[in-house]
Design an enzyme around this catalytic site. Sequence first.
Site, PDB file in Angstrom:
ATOM      1  N   ASP A 431      36.703 -10.245 -16.656  1.00  0.00           N
ATOM      2  CA  ASP A 431      35.666  -9.871 -15.932  1.00  0.00           C
ATOM      3  C   ASP A 431      35.633 -11.471 -15.173  1.00  0.00           C
ATOM      4  OD1 ASP A 431      33.288  -9.070 -14.654  1.00  0.00           O
ATOM      5  OD2 ASP A 431      32.089  -9.959 -16.265  1.00  0.00           O
ATOM      6  N   GLU A 434      36.805 -13.513 -10.002  1.00  0.00           N
ATOM      7  CA  GLU A 434      37.155 -13.607  -8.412  1.00  0.00           C
ATOM      8  C   GLU A 434      37.762 -14.969  -8.043  1.00  0.00           C
ATOM      9  OE1 GLU A 434      34.460 -12.129 -10.069  1.00  0.00           O
ATOM     10  OE2 GLU A 434      35.425 -10.338  -9.734  1.00  0.00           O
ATOM     11  N   ASP A 520      29.617  -4.219 -10.092  1.00  0.00           N
ATOM     12  CA  ASP A 520      28.128  -3.929 -10.569  1.00  0.00           C
ATOM     13  C   ASP A 520      27.457  -2.972  -9.537  1.00  0.00           C
ATOM     14  OD1 ASP A 520      28.908  -5.627 -12.918  1.00  0.00           O
ATOM     15  OD2 ASP A 520      28.060  -7.220 -11.830  1.00  0.00           O
TER      16      ASP A 520
END
Length: 835
Positions: A431, A434, A520
């Site tokens: 997770d 980015e 999300d």
Amino acid sequence: MINLKIIWIEKRAADYCSFFCLLLLLFIPAQAALQTAGNVTRVSQPKTNGVVLETSSRAKVSIEFFDINVVRIRIAPSGAFERDFSYAIDYSLDRKTPVVKISQNAREIILTNYYGTKVIIRKTPFSIKITDESGKTILEDDTKHPTLFDKSTGEIQTTKLRKSEVETYYGFGEKAFTGMSRHGQYIVNWNTDTFSYPIGTDPIYQSIPFFYALYDGKTYGLYFNNTFRTYFDMGKTSPERYVFGADGGDLDYFVFTGGYERSPKKVLEDYAHLTGKTPLPPIWALGNHQSRWSYFPESRVREIAAGFRSRKIPADAIHLDIDYMDGYRVFTWDKTRFPNPKKMISDLKNHGFKTVLIIDPGVKVDEKYSVYADGKEQGMFVKNPDSSELQRDVWPKASAFPDFTDQKARLWFGDQFKKHLDEGIAGFWTDMNEPATFMTEKTEKPESFHHPAKTFPVNTPHAGDGFPDTHRRYHNLYGMQMARSTFEGVKKLAPERRPFVLTRAGFAGVQRYSAVWTGDNYASWDHLALTIPMLANLSVSGVPFVGSDVGGFNEMPSGELYARWLQAAALTPFLRSHSVGWVKNKEPWEFGDDFTRINRASIELRYQFLPYLYTLFREHELTGQPVMRPLWYQYPDDKQTYLIDDEYMVGNDILVAPVVKQGMTTRGIYLPVGAEWLDWWTGEKIESGKIHYLQPPLDRIPIFARVGAVIPTQSTIQHTGEMPSAVVTLNVIAGISPGKTEKAILYQDAGEGYGYKLKEWQEARIEHQKEKLNISYTGSFNGQKLLYIQAIGIRQRPREIRIDGHPVHMFEFDKDKHRLKIELTKQAKEISLIF
Ligand code: MIG
């Protein structure tokens, strides 16, 4: 509802435009400094497959047939090509450099491949056109808006003509735009953490600068091999052309001509051969996953697992989100919440549950924490331009970040997984890659998704595996390289098993290492509807193992929304329910008994279809074909499919038309021309090429099956550990025309490990002809028992049924559902019906 006319309505919400309008504005002043490539001044032919040119602007250009149906164009404004290496490319795949014919006259240079596909290079001014064997244009530069670059800023840009205002575009990886096609849209690639993103937010987590153009049944693909921030204006500013460009790097792109057929399948085959495929996942990873932020302490995890078993709702995996860690220190446990992880994991395993852990890239700055101390000592972390350690707040507060563009950091991080593998952890969920950071700088401005302080500064240096450069070049690769480090680390440490990695951020080629979920989302009908175009486009962008958080990550769905979502997702490649922690419980049994029954049925259906899904994953590994497919991809000759965004296909044979609107009692369904279709549930034939209005009750997923197909399913199981004892049914979709033969395959292996790369696999190969089925077996794995044939779409009871020539009496005929079920004898080879 499906929209069958090609009308150019902007379906996007209006309020997200501001960011782009701003971007565009920023871009305009820079335009002034953009120059054209100029005229070709020199031609050399260093290779058998193409030419190198110099232009009056001092740019260097290389144009070649990279592969027989793949043209590569590279333009280096600086006059020197960058290192010819791309993290996106799978260098392990064999390539043959094609031989092409090169001819030249005063005006043009022409490259012609074996099939007669031509690249026509005009010299004055420089421009490119690609034509097919019959001379029809595949792709051409817009000579009024030629290739441009700005040597002072590094910006590059090129413009191509659209064939028509109804040329449609697909792919582009993970995009949160409604609608299937990307025509008229403006797209940016810059991996961004976008919590609870509204529909239309762009960019989001993944960057895959690859798309298909489809016009009049003909397709080509284009992959922009550039990792900087890239943008694509797909006819938004002007309907005549599309424009793409980047903040830096070479103007390097691959055009996939689609071969002789000019088909999407061929484009993807070639794209997959460039960027790689997803290795066959362990079978458990295709089961049902359950997650929440977070399940803790241990007793709650056990309770969730028991909740599935006691209610007989199948599941294979439970995900532990960040709260399992000790103060969010990656590779540790909170010993109060999880006093004995090993014991918990093995107990879960005994109940058929695999445990998956979330892994964040941020390593807490804490000298007493060995992962940090060791990483720091060994120089694994990203540094600021002044050589100090880059530290940013994330969950553990100040954290350091491995430089995943450095082989030694990837190996080091990969080795950390040993601890969790020893404990019995089966999969890892990467997770925040980015990379995402919390805003630490004080700002008056309201927080926006795309605030530059939410990731590393663009001037942050990276190793780039021997090609050091800044975050501007490597930002979009960080997530993919973290997934790679995880995949390769786990594979090395547990070589007998198939890794399961799930990543949020990625780039073209991420499929080699990981499954992808769409981040999300939130519990709304719009987000449910979005999952279809989003996952289908991501899937044809070379990433087959994809899924969205079922029920919506943020906010609380109604029972109806959750049930419809689970139905829509049941046959998507990756199936996981996930949720934030601040809303009520949303496990499939939390919405009352009626919904529990409906949700159970959806998950059971998933497990029934596992033999089919698994066979498709094997097909992907071999050919690059996706598991989930948009209708246009499968039926490019049927123009009515081009904008359908509320139906999808699973493989060649199943079409799913989920209900994605609240309270919907009547649903329009379109079945593509080029095949005949049956309603899976009723066995009724449904005419293709027009809209039908069906009334799917709340407990039904509208599913259609292709006439002639043979679709393997299995009996209901609670988890994939029970598969060996589940029995297989071959569902024969009746109605095949006389004289026609359809072939189908059921692929089976141990569902884990690499025995299948040697001999341990089995294929049941099936030939279907009118009223006749032949089955043969290859491979030495002892597969599941093939017990039933179920013919769907049979209108009358046959006079006789024969298996291998002998009449059989063990069969059931259901007149209402048009089904005929026959019990097979061992290793039956030929089944025939006599009417
Ligand atoms: O800042 O780990 O997308 O799935 O539950 C939020 C907590 C960090 C974002 C992920 C989400 C996960 C959450 N994470």
